[in-house]
Design a protein around this motif. Structure first.
Motif, PDB file in Angstrom:
ATOM      1  N   PRO A 114      44.230  46.714  36.492  1.00 56.75           N
ATOM      2  CA  PRO A 114      42.767  46.730  36.544  1.00 56.75           C
ATOM      3  C   PRO A 114      42.283  47.978  37.268  1.00 56.75           C
ATOM      4  CG  PRO A 114      43.621  44.570  37.160  1.00 56.75           C
ATOM      5  CD  PRO A 114      44.797  45.494  37.086  1.00 56.75           C
ATOM      6  N   GLN A 115      41.116  48.427  36.900  1.00 57.81           N
ATOM      7  CA  GLN A 115      40.538  49.615  37.527  1.00 57.81           C
ATOM      8  C   GLN A 115      39.752  49.275  38.790  1.00 57.81           C
ATOM      9  OE1 GLN A 115      38.646  50.139  33.624  1.00 57.81           O
ATOM     10  NE2 GLN A 115      39.092  52.312  33.847  1.00 57.81           N
ATOM     11  N   LEU A 116      39.530  47.985  39.022  1.00 61.33           N
ATOM     12  CA  LEU A 116      38.695  47.558  40.135  1.00 61.33           C
ATOM     13  C   LEU A 116      39.039  46.126  40.509  1.00 61.33           C
ATOM     14  CD1 LEU A 116      36.172  48.680  41.776  1.00 61.33           C
ATOM     15  CD2 LEU A 116      34.779  47.315  40.205  1.00 61.33           C
ATOM     16  N   ILE A 117      39.026  45.831  41.814  1.00 64.83           N
ATOM     17  CA  ILE A 117      39.192  44.461  42.308  1.00 64.83           C
ATOM     18  C   ILE A 117      37.843  43.977  42.833  1.00 64.83           C
ATOM     19  CG2 ILE A 117      40.386  42.933  43.924  1.00 64.83           C
ATOM     20  CD1 ILE A 117      42.605  45.055  44.102  1.00 64.83           C
ATOM     21  N   ILE A 118      37.410  42.804  42.368  1.00 66.79           N
ATOM     22  CA  ILE A 118      36.139  42.215  42.807  1.00 66.79           C
ATOM     23  C   ILE A 118      36.444  40.863  43.451  1.00 66.79           C
ATOM     24  CG2 ILE A 118      33.837  41.435  42.125  1.00 66.79           C
ATOM     25  CD1 ILE A 118      34.134  43.199  39.611  1.00 66.79           C
ATOM     26  N   PRO A 119      36.388  40.766  44.790  1.00 64.23           N
ATOM     27  CA  PRO A 119      36.653  39.483  45.451  1.00 64.23           C
ATOM     28  C   PRO A 119      35.489  38.506  45.229  1.00 64.23           C
ATOM     29  CG  PRO A 119      36.820  41.337  46.983  1.00 64.23           C
ATOM     30  CD  PRO A 119      36.146  41.839  45.752  1.00 64.23           C
ATOM     31  N   ILE A 120      35.806  37.223  45.172  1.00 64.93           N
ATOM     32  CA  ILE A 120      34.766  36.199  45.070  1.00 64.93           C
ATOM     33  C   ILE A 120      33.963  36.193  46.369  1.00 64.93           C
ATOM     34  CG2 ILE A 120      34.310  33.717  44.896  1.00 64.93           C
ATOM     35  CD1 ILE A 120      35.159  34.953  42.274  1.00 64.93           C
ATOM     36  N   PRO A 121      32.634  36.342  46.286  1.00 63.83           N
ATOM     37  CA  PRO A 121      31.831  36.449  47.515  1.00 63.83           C
ATOM     38  C   PRO A 121      31.506  35.094  48.135  1.00 63.83           C
ATOM     39  CG  PRO A 121      30.429  36.691  45.587  1.00 63.83           C
ATOM     40  CD  PRO A 121      31.831  36.545  45.065  1.00 63.83           C
ATOM     41  N   ASN A 186      24.896  48.865  40.331  1.00 63.58           N
ATOM     42  CA  ASN A 186      26.361  48.888  40.294  1.00 63.58           C
ATOM     43  C   ASN A 186      26.801  49.850  39.202  1.00 63.58           C
ATOM     44  OD1 ASN A 186      27.135  47.456  37.679  1.00 63.58           O
ATOM     45  ND2 ASN A 186      25.713  45.979  38.585  1.00 63.58           N
ATOM     46  N   ASN A 187      28.072  50.149  39.173  1.00 70.51           N
ATOM     47  CA  ASN A 187      28.592  51.137  38.212  1.00 70.51           C
ATOM     48  C   ASN A 187      29.630  50.531  37.274  1.00 70.51           C
ATOM     49  OD1 ASN A 187      30.518  50.681  40.122  1.00 70.51           O
ATOM     50  ND2 ASN A 187      30.960  52.847  40.552  1.00 70.51           N
ATOM     51  N   LEU A 188      29.437  49.266  36.919  1.00 70.25           N
ATOM     52  CA  LEU A 188      30.445  48.578  36.115  1.00 70.25           C
ATOM     53  C   LEU A 188      30.576  49.123  34.694  1.00 70.25           C
ATOM     54  CD1 LEU A 188      30.246  44.794  37.086  1.00 70.25           C
ATOM     55  CD2 LEU A 188      32.167  46.352  37.378  1.00 70.25           C
ATOM     56  N   MET A 189      29.555  49.795  34.202  1.00 65.93           N
ATOM     57  CA  MET A 189      29.641  50.312  32.838  1.00 65.93           C
ATOM     58  C   MET A 189      30.760  51.350  32.683  1.00 65.93           C
ATOM     59  SD  MET A 189      27.716  48.736  30.779  1.00 65.93           S
ATOM     60  CE  MET A 189      27.934  49.821  29.386  1.00 65.93           C
ATOM     61  N   GLN A 190      31.167  51.957  33.780  1.00 62.60           N
ATOM     62  CA  GLN A 190      32.229  52.965  33.681  1.00 62.60           C
ATOM     63  C   GLN A 190      33.622  52.345  33.652  1.00 62.60           C
ATOM     64  OE1 GLN A 190      33.331  55.260  37.342  1.00 62.60           O
ATOM     65  NE2 GLN A 190      31.520  54.259  38.208  1.00 62.60           N
ATOM     66  N   TYR A 191      33.716  51.028  33.867  1.00 64.95           N
ATOM     67  CA  TYR A 191      35.019  50.356  33.882  1.00 64.95           C
ATOM     68  C   TYR A 191      35.232  49.563  32.588  1.00 64.95           C
ATOM     69  CZ  TYR A 191      34.888  51.423  38.877  1.00 64.95           C
ATOM     70  OH  TYR A 191      34.815  52.075  40.084  1.00 64.95           O
ATOM     71  N   HIS A 193      38.322  47.443  32.664  1.00 65.79           N
ATOM     72  CA  HIS A 193      39.303  46.421  33.053  1.00 65.79           C
ATOM     73  C   HIS A 193      39.180  46.159  34.556  1.00 65.79           C
ATOM     74  CE1 HIS A 193      43.886  45.228  33.100  1.00 65.79           C
ATOM     75  NE2 HIS A 193      43.085  44.202  33.357  1.00 65.79           N
ATOM     76  N   VAL A 194      38.854  44.920  34.935  1.00 66.05           N
ATOM     77  CA  VAL A 194      38.702  44.576  36.350  1.00 66.05           C
ATOM     78  C   VAL A 194      39.453  43.283  36.647  1.00 66.05           C
ATOM     79  CG1 VAL A 194      36.423  45.670  36.471  1.00 66.05           C
ATOM     80  CG2 VAL A 194      36.585  43.197  36.036  1.00 66.05           C
ATOM     81  N   ALA A 195      39.641  43.012  37.930  1.00 63.57           N
ATOM     82  CA  ALA A 195      40.265  41.762  38.378  1.00 63.57           C
ATOM     83  C   ALA A 195      39.312  41.035  39.310  1.00 63.57           C
ATOM     84  CB  ALA A 195      41.584  42.045  39.091  1.00 63.57           C
ATOM     85  N   LEU A 196      39.056  39.764  39.020  1.00 65.79           N
ATOM     86  CA  LEU A 196      38.332  38.883  39.939  1.00 65.79           C
ATOM     87  C   LEU A 196      39.374  38.217  40.817  1.00 65.79           C
ATOM     88  CD1 LEU A 196      35.575  37.011  37.866  1.00 65.79           C
ATOM     89  CD2 LEU A 196      35.227  38.408  39.920  1.00 65.79           C
ATOM     90  N   PHE A 197      39.151  38.253  42.135  1.00 64.16           N
ATOM     91  CA  PHE A 197      40.188  37.778  43.063  1.00 64.16           C
ATOM     92  C   PHE A 197      39.647  36.695  43.987  1.00 64.16           C
ATOM     93  CE2 PHE A 197      42.368  37.813  47.116  1.00 64.16           C
ATOM     94  CZ  PHE A 197      43.692  37.682  46.717  1.00 64.16           C
ATOM     95  N   ASP A 198      40.448  35.634  44.186  1.00 67.67           N
ATOM     96  CA  ASP A 198      40.136  34.592  45.171  1.00 67.67           C
ATOM     97  C   ASP A 198      41.433  34.135  45.816  1.00 67.67           C
ATOM     98  OD1 ASP A 198      38.459  33.039  46.675  1.00 67.67           O
ATOM     99  OD2 ASP A 198      37.840  31.714  45.046  1.00 67.67           O
ATOM    100  N   ALA A 217      26.991  39.624  31.773  1.00 65.70           N
ATOM    101  CA  ALA A 217      26.311  40.884  32.086  1.00 65.70           C
ATOM    102  C   ALA A 217      27.020  42.079  31.461  1.00 65.70           C
ATOM    103  CB  ALA A 217      26.217  41.060  33.598  1.00 65.70           C
ATOM    104  N   TYR A 218      28.354  41.988  31.350  1.00 64.19           N
ATOM    105  CA  TYR A 218      29.147  43.123  30.834  1.00 64.19           C
ATOM    106  C   TYR A 218      30.187  42.596  29.847  1.00 64.19           C
ATOM    107  CZ  TYR A 218      26.899  45.598  34.628  1.00 64.19           C
ATOM    108  OH  TYR A 218      25.951  46.149  35.449  1.00 64.19           O
ATOM    109  N   PRO A 219      29.781  42.293  28.618  1.00 63.30           N
ATOM    110  CA  PRO A 219      30.697  41.698  27.630  1.00 63.30           C
ATOM    111  C   PRO A 219      31.906  42.563  27.302  1.00 63.30           C
ATOM    112  CG  PRO A 219      28.407  41.531  26.904  1.00 63.30           C
ATOM    113  CD  PRO A 219      28.419  42.445  28.092  1.00 63.30           C
ATOM    114  N   HIS A 220      31.791  43.867  27.538  1.00 64.37           N
ATOM    115  CA  HIS A 220      32.889  44.772  27.183  1.00 64.37           C
ATOM    116  C   HIS A 220      34.071  44.670  28.145  1.00 64.37           C
ATOM    117  CE1 HIS A 220      31.144  47.104  30.473  1.00 64.37           C
ATOM    118  NE2 HIS A 220      32.255  47.817  30.503  1.00 64.37           N
ATOM    119  N   LEU A 221      33.868  44.072  29.303  1.00 74.94           N
ATOM    120  CA  LEU A 221      34.908  44.070  30.340  1.00 74.94           C
ATOM    121  C   LEU A 221      36.085  43.166  29.992  1.00 74.94           C
ATOM    122  CD1 LEU A 221      33.029  43.924  33.787  1.00 74.94           C
ATOM    123  CD2 LEU A 221      34.439  45.801  32.912  1.00 74.94           C
ATOM    124  N   GLU A 222      37.273  43.691  30.212  1.00 72.94           N
ATOM    125  CA  GLU A 222      38.487  42.867  30.252  1.00 72.94           C
ATOM    126  C   GLU A 222      38.626  42.395  31.697  1.00 72.94           C
ATOM    127  OE1 GLU A 222      43.355  43.294  29.777  1.00 72.94           O
ATOM    128  OE2 GLU A 222      42.038  44.928  29.137  1.00 72.94           O
TER     129      GLU A 222
END
Length: 235
Positions: A114-121, A186-191, A193-198, A217-222
């Motif tokens: 993944p190009q980015l890690i997004i932790p569960i807030p 946010n800049n998610l359009m440039q990504y 592939h991301v990972a949601l983390f918990d 919000a971002y259907p293109h995201l893996e």
């Protein structure tokens, strides 16, 4: 490192030793080699590093919209002890130890990361009570070990929900309905592939709402789902 004096007054550096977080014996690692060998972890290689192909996991996550999941192991001792020590006692060395295990065991070599890690807030009220988010602490160490960027501001929890621990699956879903929002700036359009983390997935409700919010919000995201432990009620 430890400084050890010699007869001529010079000091040499020796390997730093500490207590293993599990067996409490002297070790050069946070989890000693003996305890690592005794850990019961998911055989991810056998499932192509995707637990959603495992029938028992799929059954336990019947409402899940996501299709790709990796986790370290079941929520049982000693992983459960390390997680509760981090979550309720803010014992940060546990985060480094668990993140190291996650990177060693859950990330497949020579595969696209993944190009980015997004932790569960956490909701801001919960964060003010605890003073930290255990998922962010874990993700920080994964970031250091992998160099995958970490972003904690893309998603936020705008609804103060009740604790999920003692709620049924149906009540968890109602509790978390519309709980997550995506930040405007946010800049998610440039990504791609991301990972949601918990830290832990139980019914998958929290992760599923976060996933669906991000995907809408971002259907293109893996979007990969990463967590330390699973404790699925229907497995």
């Amino acid at each position: 490192m430890k400084q050890k004096p010699t007869k001529d007054g010079l000091k040499i550096f020796t390997t730093f030793e500490q207590d293993c977080l599990i067996c409490k014996q002297s070790s050069t690692q946070l989890i000693c080699g003996y305890c690592k060998e005794d850990l019961t972890l998911f055989e991810l290689a056998a499932y192509e590093y995707n637990l959603m192909v495992v029938p028992k996991v799929k059954k336990g996550l019947t409402k899940a919209s996501f299709s790709h999941l990796v986790a370290l192991g079941d929520y049982q001792w000693p992983l459960s002890k390390l997680l509760t020590g981090l979550k309720f006692s803010a014992y940060i060395p546990n985060a480094k130890a668990l993140a190291t295990l996650f990177v060693e065991h859950c990330i497949k070599e020579n595969s696209p990361l993944p190009q980015l890690i997004i932790p569960i807030p956490l909701h801001k009220n919960r964060y003010l009570q605890r003073k930290y988010n255990q998922s962010i602490e874990l993700a920080k160490h994964i970031n250091k070990l992998t160099n995958i960027p970490l972003n904690t501001s893309i998603m936020y929890r705008h609804k103060a929900t009740h604790a999920q621990t003692n709620l049924s699956a149906a009540k968890r879903r109602q509790n978390l309905k519309h709980a997550f929002k995506i930040s405007i700036n946010n800049n998610l359009m440039q990504y791609q592939h991301v990972a949601l983390f918990d830290d832990v997935i139980t019914t998958g409700t929290t992760m599923n709402y976060a996933y669906n919010t991000l995907k809408a919000a971002y259907p293109h995201l893996e979007i990969d789902i990463w967590c330390i432990c699973l404790t699925l009620e229907n497995r």
